[in-house]
Scaffold this motif. Sequence first.
Motif, mmCIF file in Angstrom:
data_model
loop_
_atom_site.group_PDB
_atom_site.id
_atom_site.type_symbol
_atom_site.label_atom_id
_atom_site.label_comp_id
_atom_site.label_asym_id
_atom_site.label_seq_id
_atom_site.Cartn_x
_atom_site.Cartn_y
_atom_site.Cartn_z
ATOM 1 N N ASP A 289 -4.541 -1.237 11.250
ATOM 2 C CA ASP A 289 -4.627 -2.696 11.260
ATOM 3 C C ASP A 289 -5.786 -3.158 12.147
ATOM 4 O OD1 ASP A 289 -2.503 -2.999 9.534
ATOM 5 O OD2 ASP A 289 -1.020 -3.386 11.119
ATOM 6 N N GLU A 290 -5.979 -2.477 13.258
ATOM 7 C CA GLU A 290 -7.072 -2.851 14.157
ATOM 8 C C GLU A 290 -8.426 -2.517 13.536
ATOM 9 O OE1 GLU A 290 -6.173 -1.047 17.934
ATOM 10 O OE2 GLU A 290 -4.761 -2.655 18.465
ATOM 11 N N ILE A 291 -8.503 -1.407 12.814
ATOM 12 C CA ILE A 291 -9.730 -1.062 12.094
ATOM 13 C C ILE A 291 -10.048 -2.144 11.053
ATOM 14 C CG2 ILE A 291 -10.711 0.567 10.412
ATOM 15 C CD1 ILE A 291 -9.194 2.789 11.986
ATOM 16 N N LYS A 292 -9.027 -2.579 10.340
ATOM 17 C CA LYS A 292 -9.216 -3.646 9.339
ATOM 18 C C LYS A 292 -9.673 -4.937 10.005
ATOM 19 C CE LYS A 292 -5.616 -1.959 6.155
ATOM 20 N NZ LYS A 292 -4.276 -2.267 5.590
ATOM 21 N N ALA A 293 -9.138 -5.225 11.170
ATOM 22 C CA ALA A 293 -9.511 -6.452 11.880
ATOM 23 C C ALA A 293 -10.976 -6.414 12.298
ATOM 24 C CB ALA A 293 -8.616 -6.647 13.104
ATOM 25 N N ILE A 294 -11.448 -5.258 12.738
ATOM 26 C CA ILE A 294 -12.863 -5.125 13.088
ATOM 27 C C ILE A 294 -13.723 -5.285 11.833
ATOM 28 C CG2 ILE A 294 -14.635 -3.566 13.980
ATOM 29 C CD1 ILE A 294 -12.424 -2.314 15.752
ATOM 30 N N ALA A 295 -13.290 -4.653 10.746
ATOM 31 C CA ALA A 295 -14.028 -4.769 9.490
ATOM 32 C C ALA A 295 -14.100 -6.210 9.013
ATOM 33 C CB ALA A 295 -13.392 -3.887 8.424
ATOM 34 N N ALA A 296 -13.024 -6.977 9.272
ATOM 35 C CA ALA A 296 -12.963 -8.374 8.819
ATOM 36 C C ALA A 296 -13.951 -9.272 9.546
ATOM 37 C CB ALA A 296 -11.542 -8.908 8.997
ATOM 38 N N LEU A 297 -14.520 -8.800 10.655
ATOM 39 C CA LEU A 297 -15.512 -9.590 11.377
ATOM 40 C C LEU A 297 -16.794 -9.755 10.564
ATOM 41 C CD1 LEU A 297 -15.197 -8.090 14.993
ATOM 42 C CD2 LEU A 297 -14.358 -10.317 14.208
ATOM 43 N N CYS B 6 -7.417 7.007 5.388
ATOM 44 C CA CYS B 6 -8.721 6.350 5.530
ATOM 45 C C CYS B 6 -9.033 5.390 4.394
ATOM 46 C CB CYS B 6 -9.831 7.408 5.612
ATOM 47 S SG CYS B 6 -9.700 8.507 7.034
ATOM 48 N N LEU B 7 -8.139 5.300 3.431
ATOM 49 C CA LEU B 7 -8.386 4.450 2.263
ATOM 50 C C LEU B 7 -8.084 2.985 2.567
ATOM 51 C CD1 LEU B 7 -6.823 6.692 -0.542
ATOM 52 C CD2 LEU B 7 -9.238 6.483 0.119
ATOM 53 N N ASN B 8 -8.794 2.101 1.853
ATOM 54 C CA ASN B 8 -8.537 0.654 1.887
ATOM 55 C C ASN B 8 -8.690 0.045 3.279
ATOM 56 O OD1 ASN B 8 -7.763 0.745 -0.928
ATOM 57 N ND2 ASN B 8 -5.796 1.588 -0.254
ATOM 58 N N LEU B 9 -9.658 0.547 4.031
ATOM 59 C CA LEU B 9 -9.913 0.021 5.376
ATOM 60 C C LEU B 9 -11.197 -0.796 5.455
ATOM 61 C CD1 LEU B 9 -8.956 3.145 7.538
ATOM 62 C CD2 LEU B 9 -7.533 1.180 6.950
ATOM 63 N N ASN B 10 -11.928 -0.860 4.363
ATOM 64 C CA ASN B 10 -13.190 -1.605 4.309
ATOM 65 C C ASN B 10 -14.231 -1.064 5.283
ATOM 66 O OD1 ASN B 10 -12.219 -3.493 2.334
ATOM 67 N ND2 ASN B 10 -11.111 -4.549 3.966
ATOM 68 N N VAL B 11 -14.251 0.267 5.420
ATOM 69 C CA VAL B 11 -15.281 0.906 6.237
ATOM 70 C C VAL B 11 -16.290 1.593 5.321
ATOM 71 C CG1 VAL B 11 -13.751 1.207 8.209
ATOM 72 C CG2 VAL B 11 -13.933 3.031 6.503
ATOM 73 N N ASP B 12 -17.425 1.978 5.914
ATOM 74 C CA ASP B 12 -18.520 2.505 5.103
ATOM 75 C C ASP B 12 -18.545 4.023 4.990
ATOM 76 O OD1 ASP B 12 -20.281 -0.023 4.629
ATOM 77 O OD2 ASP B 12 -19.792 -0.079 6.756
ATOM 78 N N ASP C 61 -14.433 11.431 -4.524
ATOM 79 C CA ASP C 61 -13.743 10.923 -5.722
ATOM 80 C C ASP C 61 -12.955 9.649 -5.411
ATOM 81 O OD1 ASP C 61 -14.743 12.995 -7.236
ATOM 82 O OD2 ASP C 61 -12.919 14.229 -7.111
ATOM 83 N N LEU C 62 -12.532 9.519 -4.145
ATOM 84 C CA LEU C 62 -11.793 8.332 -3.731
ATOM 85 C C LEU C 62 -12.721 7.184 -3.337
ATOM 86 C CD1 LEU C 62 -9.029 10.089 -1.597
ATOM 87 C CD2 LEU C 62 -8.699 8.907 -3.781
ATOM 88 N N GLY C 63 -14.016 7.427 -3.441
ATOM 89 C CA GLY C 63 -14.994 6.378 -3.169
ATOM 90 C C GLY C 63 -15.490 6.303 -1.745
ATOM 91 N N LEU C 64 -15.248 7.340 -0.943
ATOM 92 C CA LEU C 64 -15.666 7.333 0.449
ATOM 93 C C LEU C 64 -16.992 8.064 0.650
ATOM 94 C CD1 LEU C 64 -12.238 8.198 2.099
ATOM 95 C CD2 LEU C 64 -13.384 5.974 2.169
ATOM 96 N N GLU C 65 -17.862 7.493 1.473
ATOM 97 C CA GLU C 65 -19.038 8.219 1.935
ATOM 98 C C GLU C 65 -18.579 9.167 3.042
ATOM 99 O OE1 GLU C 65 -22.213 8.141 0.893
ATOM 100 O OE2 GLU C 65 -21.615 6.824 -0.746
ATOM 101 N N VAL C 66 -19.203 10.349 3.118
ATOM 102 C CA VAL C 66 -18.674 11.386 4.010
ATOM 103 C C VAL C 66 -19.744 11.972 4.927
ATOM 104 C CG1 VAL C 66 -17.537 13.638 4.148
ATOM 105 C CG2 VAL C 66 -16.887 12.014 2.349
#
Length: 381
Positions: A59-67, A87-93, A130-135
């Motif tokens: 939730d805190e990761i999502k809050a930072i992403a929401a900035l 790590c999915l659905n966190l809106n990180v790069d 495959d899940l759409g994440l950069e690694v």
Amino acid sequence: MKAQSRTIIIDDTTLRDGEQSAGVAFSLDEKLAIAAKLAALGVPELEIGIPAMGELERDEIKAIAALGLPAKLLVWSRMRREDLRACLNLNVDKVDLSISASDQHIENKLKQSRPWVLKTIASCVREARDLGLEVCVGMEDASRADTGFLLQMAEAAQAAGASRIRFADTVGIMEPFGVFETIKRLRAATDLEIEMHAHDDLGLATANTLAAALAGATHLNTTVNGLGERAGNAALEEVVVGLKQLYGFETGIDLTHFTALSEQVAKASGDAIGSRKSLIGRDVFSHEAGIHVDGLLKDPNNYQGVDPAIVGRRHQLVLGKHSGTRGVMHAYQQLGIQLTRLQAQQLLMQVRQFVSRTKRSPTAADLDRFHQNLSGGYCYE
């Protein structure tokens, strides 16, 4: 040295590895403020947490992403399927998937083998892609690993779709010459981005990080004030200034307002900044010795290795036991009092007596009292 033409990307991990320091726990408000200030300085990448820690962390990761900060956001994960799913659905790069690289870790921590590590990289990285994440593939304990095996790990990472590898000096045992040679070999063998992650157990994290950049690393991990596990990580402020001043590398980071961030991280972490910590310590731009003060007053470059304005600071001339008459005359001039050299010599005696007795530099009020004593024809005791 000759100025370098390429830009080095700083991936600051204050909010991940910095918070892993023993006893440190940032609140959400502190995390949001630190992230915003880092981005405002121009830090291009931020590693902001460990999703597998639980729902609150996510939730805190999502809050930072929401900035919506102008910085790429990364999270850290063990190279395990269940951790990856967190790590999915966190809106990180990007996600740093970390796995042991040294035989010490592979055999004694994971209880596995080198072939197992390569197989795990192939499967987990491919699944993440495959899940759409950069690694980024994190090579934990790379500093104690066989370099030939590191090359195999890089090859497996690239084949599976990773875009970056992270060389982690996990226990802080490397030195700059060894770092340079190892990163140089990796650079020659792979097209992947290469990130250096250094720890400061031997006091060499910044030196090792700069050596990695010189050898071809594209990305560097840092933390504000050098916060981090055990002795800490490479300090953001040291790395940015060192890259520019020593090698001409650009980072796009402006440290003019760094002091406020430094103090905020120190307060949030409960980790006081040493008075002589490079660039940000209370006394690192203070000068007392007579020969230094005289030289600075004639030309700051006489005794200035780093311009304090780079980090929004300025030189402080302090009166003490080792001061000279020039320093005394300058201090009183700042108070609007012009002294003769003879007066300065007499006042210097009072200053030296005072600091020997009180163990501190005199304040403006103290100096005014010394001057009144001088005018009255007696010395301060």
